[in-house]
Structures are given as structure tokens and as C-alpha cells.
Design an enzyme around this catalytic site. Structure first.
Site, PDB file in Angstrom:
ATOM      1  N   SER A  50      51.492 -33.891  -9.353  1.00 16.72           N
ATOM      2  CA  SER A  50      51.350 -34.907 -10.398  1.00 16.72           C
ATOM      3  C   SER A  50      50.241 -35.858  -9.985  1.00 16.72           C
ATOM      4  O   SER A  50      49.801 -35.857  -8.832  1.00 16.72           O
ATOM      5  CB  SER A  50      52.664 -35.681 -10.599  1.00 16.72           C
ATOM      6  OG  SER A  50      52.925 -36.509  -9.476  1.00 16.72           O
ATOM      7  N   ILE A  69      53.491 -36.988  -0.289  1.00 15.51           N
ATOM      8  CA  ILE A  69      52.858 -38.225  -0.722  1.00 15.51           C
ATOM      9  C   ILE A  69      51.363 -37.965  -0.843  1.00 15.51           C
ATOM     10  O   ILE A  69      50.716 -37.515   0.103  1.00 15.51           O
ATOM     11  CB  ILE A  69      53.129 -39.368   0.267  1.00 15.51           C
ATOM     12  CG1 ILE A  69      54.637 -39.636   0.366  1.00 15.51           C
ATOM     13  CG2 ILE A  69      52.380 -40.626  -0.155  1.00 15.51           C
ATOM     14  CD1 ILE A  69      55.303 -40.039  -0.935  1.00 15.51           C
ATOM     15  N   LYS A  70      50.831 -38.251  -2.013  1.00 17.80           N
ATOM     16  CA  LYS A  70      49.442 -37.937  -2.333  1.00 17.80           C
ATOM     17  C   LYS A  70      48.559 -39.140  -2.002  1.00 17.80           C
ATOM     18  O   LYS A  70      48.795 -40.251  -2.492  1.00 17.80           O
ATOM     19  CB  LYS A  70      49.344 -37.587  -3.819  1.00 17.80           C
ATOM     20  CG  LYS A  70      48.279 -36.579  -4.191  1.00 17.80           C
ATOM     21  CD  LYS A  70      48.493 -36.152  -5.636  1.00 17.80           C
ATOM     22  CE  LYS A  70      47.515 -35.062  -6.029  1.00 17.80           C
ATOM     23  NZ  LYS A  70      47.673 -34.690  -7.442  1.00 17.80           N
ATOM     24  N   VAL A  71      47.515 -38.894  -1.194  1.00 18.26           N
ATOM     25  CA  VAL A  71      46.658 -39.969  -0.707  1.00 18.26           C
ATOM     26  C   VAL A  71      45.196 -39.607  -0.948  1.00 18.26           C
ATOM     27  O   VAL A  71      44.745 -38.539  -0.540  1.00 18.26           O
ATOM     28  CB  VAL A  71      46.875 -40.197   0.810  1.00 18.26           C
ATOM     29  CG1 VAL A  71      45.954 -41.296   1.325  1.00 18.26           C
ATOM     30  CG2 VAL A  71      48.339 -40.540   1.100  1.00 18.26           C
TER      31      VAL A  71
END
Length: 330
Positions: free
Chosen positions: A39, A131-133
């Protein structure tokens, strides 16, 4: 035998929406079509703005500030997706992941990104969450710290091989420090290159719709040099705009061992019907370098392209996030 079984290639769905999770999402997991999902702020902005499935929860949250409302809505979906993917993850720890991105406004704030990443991971409380960084200087610091704390990470908005190397180095160090079976993906964006450059390339007599793929392959080679099987290259931005190319063009040309392709739902549906189900012949790193040398001789400045795509990508997610927050309180 599936592509996953043959060459350890995974297809993830780059879409999340509440009604979708309870219907088609379940089906494509059960049929083994997808092995995970992703997402981003733009996806949530579209889903929450356009779907009535969020109305009841949204009405209940109106007393809160906009970011709290967003997080409650998004985390409800992420928790549900993680639950639906949990069995797949337990059977194969490389897959069954769902990603949620930290606040894009924190892209230059390492401490803020770390704090939010830890908080979101704790609130979701599921092992199969990434966790998207974003791949900024602050992001590299955050990636290393989050993985060292035992948090799976999806490094995103990678355009250049230099970014891919910095991400791989940060993730490799963090995973080794964690002493845990932490997984990470490095999301290399593909089609945006061609949408930006095809017009100029055509004028210069250069083949169009190739830069994104060859650049992605170069990044894939760089990531593989770290020899850390817990870090995979993920090919993102693989939807086709316009009718000049096959809808599954960017999937068909990027099917490699130990890699992931995340694609919009419509692209996946097209791939199921007409796409290639065979491993793609891999261009060597030497061939990639020769290609980029040719571009240089033609006056193409790759660093300028990388810089523009990163700035545009960061800005697009910030705008989507701000727009959504504004809608949630109006």
C-alpha cells in the site's frame, strides 16, 4: 509448478481497499495468484475517498484529528490484510507480507520515521507487516535502525542504483545486528522512467520503453551483490499507461529469481490472462553498463532523471497524504 516454486519469484498486489479485502483479495490468495500486498499514501487516498466501506468507521472517528482518523482507517485495513495473509506467511516466511508507509512528510526526519515505524509496527502487532520507508538520507538511517530492532522493512521510491546500494547496505547491517529472521524488500520503480523519457528518447533515435526495465535490472544486480537472501528486489510502478504496450509488459520483463513484482490489481488480472509465466532472460551487468554508456553518448543525463523522479515521487505521496487528511476533517 508455480513461478514461486520454480524460481522463488513472488507477485504482490499493489492495492488495498476494504471491500476488496473481503472478496477478490481472498480469492487470489487462495488460488496462489499473489503472495503478498503493498500500500502507499496514494492508494489509501483513493480508496478512502471513493469507497463507502469506510463511512461507518469514519463517522465514528470525527472527533479526532485528521492523522488519527487516517491511521485508524488504514490500520484497520492493514490488520485485516495481515490476518488474511498470515497462513501464507507461516508457510513461507519470505512472503505473506503487507506494507504500510510511514507519514511521507517525515521523509527527511530520521528520528521521526523511526519513532513512527516502531509505533505503527507495535499497533498492528503482526509479524507479516513491513514498514515502508522512502529511500532518502534520513530513510537509510531509519531502515537500519528499524531492521536492527526486529522490524521488517520495505524500502521505497528507489530510482537509482546508488539508492539501491545504500538501501541494501543499511538493511544488511540492520538485519545482521537484529540476529532475527527479518525480511526486507527494496522497491525499485520502473514505468515512471519510460513515461518521463520516451518522448525525448524517440527524438534521439533511442528505443523507448526500455530504460525503466534496464535500470531495474541494474539495481537488481547491485542488491544481489550483498548476498543476503533476506533482502529482495521488488519491482514497483509496473502498471502500463496507454495502449502502446501489453498491460503486463513490466511484469513479463522482470521475472527473476529471489525477486518480487508488486502490481495494480488490473495489471495482475491482465497478466493472468495474457502475461508471460516464464522466467525472464537476465541482462548481464556488463550489458546494462553498455546501455547506460550509450545513453551518455546521446546526451542523456541519468542523474538528472534520477533526481527528478525521486523529487516527483516524494512530492506525489506528500500531496496525496495532505489531500486525504484535508478530506477527513471536511
Amino acid at each position: 509448478m508455480s513461478l514461486k516454486e520454480e524460481i522463488n519469484y513472488s507477485l504482490w498486489c499493489d492495492f488495498i481497499e476494504r471491500d476488496f479485502l473481503e472478496n477478490r483479495f481472498k480469492e487470489i490468495i487462495k488460488k496462489g495468484i499473489i503472495q503478498g500486498a503493498t500500500s502507499n499514501p496514494a492508494i489509501f487516498e483513493s480508496s478512502i475517498s471513493n469507497s463507502v466501506a469506510y463511512k461507518q468507521q469514519l463517522d465514528m472517528l470525527q472527533a479526532n484529528n485528521a492523522k488519527t482518523i487516517y491511521e485508524e482507517l488504514a490500520l484497520t485495513d492493514i490488520k485485516r490484510a495481515a490476518f488474511l495473509l498470515d497462513k501464507l506467511h507461516k508457510n513461507d516466511s519470505d512472503d505473506g507480507f503487507i506494507s504500510i508507509e510511514v507519514d511521507p512528510l517525515l521523509c527527511d526526519d530520521a528520528a521521526g520515521t523511526i519513532e513512527e515505524g516502531v509505533r505503527l509496527y507495535s499497533q498492528i502487532n503482526a509479524e507479516n507487516v513491513m514498514i515502508k520507508v522512502p529511500a532518502t538520507e534520513a530513510g537509510y538511517i531509519a531502515m537500519r535502525e528499524l531492521t536492527s530492532r526486529g522490524i521488517n522493512v520495505n524500502a521505497t521510491l528507489i530510482f537509482s542504483p546508488a539508492q539501491a546500494i545504500k538501501c541494501a547496505q543499511a538493511l544488511d547491517e540492520g538485519i545482521k545486528d537484529s540476529n532475527k529472521d527479518i525480511k526486507a524488500v527494496i522497491s525499485v520503480f520502473v514505468s515512471r522512467f519510460d513515461r518521463l523519457t520516451d518522448g525525448d528518447f524517440a527524438l534521439k533515435g533511442l528505443q523507448t520503453s526500455k530504460l525503466g526495465i534496464i535500470n531495474a535490472i541494474k539495481c537488481y544486480h547491485e542488491v544481489n551483490k550483498f548476498k543476503n537472501l533476506n533482502i529482495r528486489t521488488l519491482f514497483a510502478s509496473t502498471g502500463v499507461k496507454g495502449n502502446e504496450l501489453s498491460p503486463s509488459y513490466y511484469i513479463d520483463n522482470l521475472i527473476f529469481p529471489n525477486s518480487v513484482n508488486t502490481a495494480p490489481l488490473a495489471t495482475i488480472e491482465d497478466w493472468l490472462t495474457d502475461g508471460s509465466k516464464e522466467e525472464t532472460p537476465l541482462m548481464s551487468e556488463v550489458e546494462c553498463d553498455k546501455y547506460f554508456e550509450t545513453l551518455k553518448q546521446k546526451g542523456i543525463k541519468m542523474q538528472a532523471i534520477y533526481d527528478k523522479l525521486l523529487i516527483d515521487g516524494l512530492d506525489a505521496f506528500k500531496v496525496s497524504f495532505r489531500d486525504l487528511l484535508s478530506k477527513l476533517i471536511n
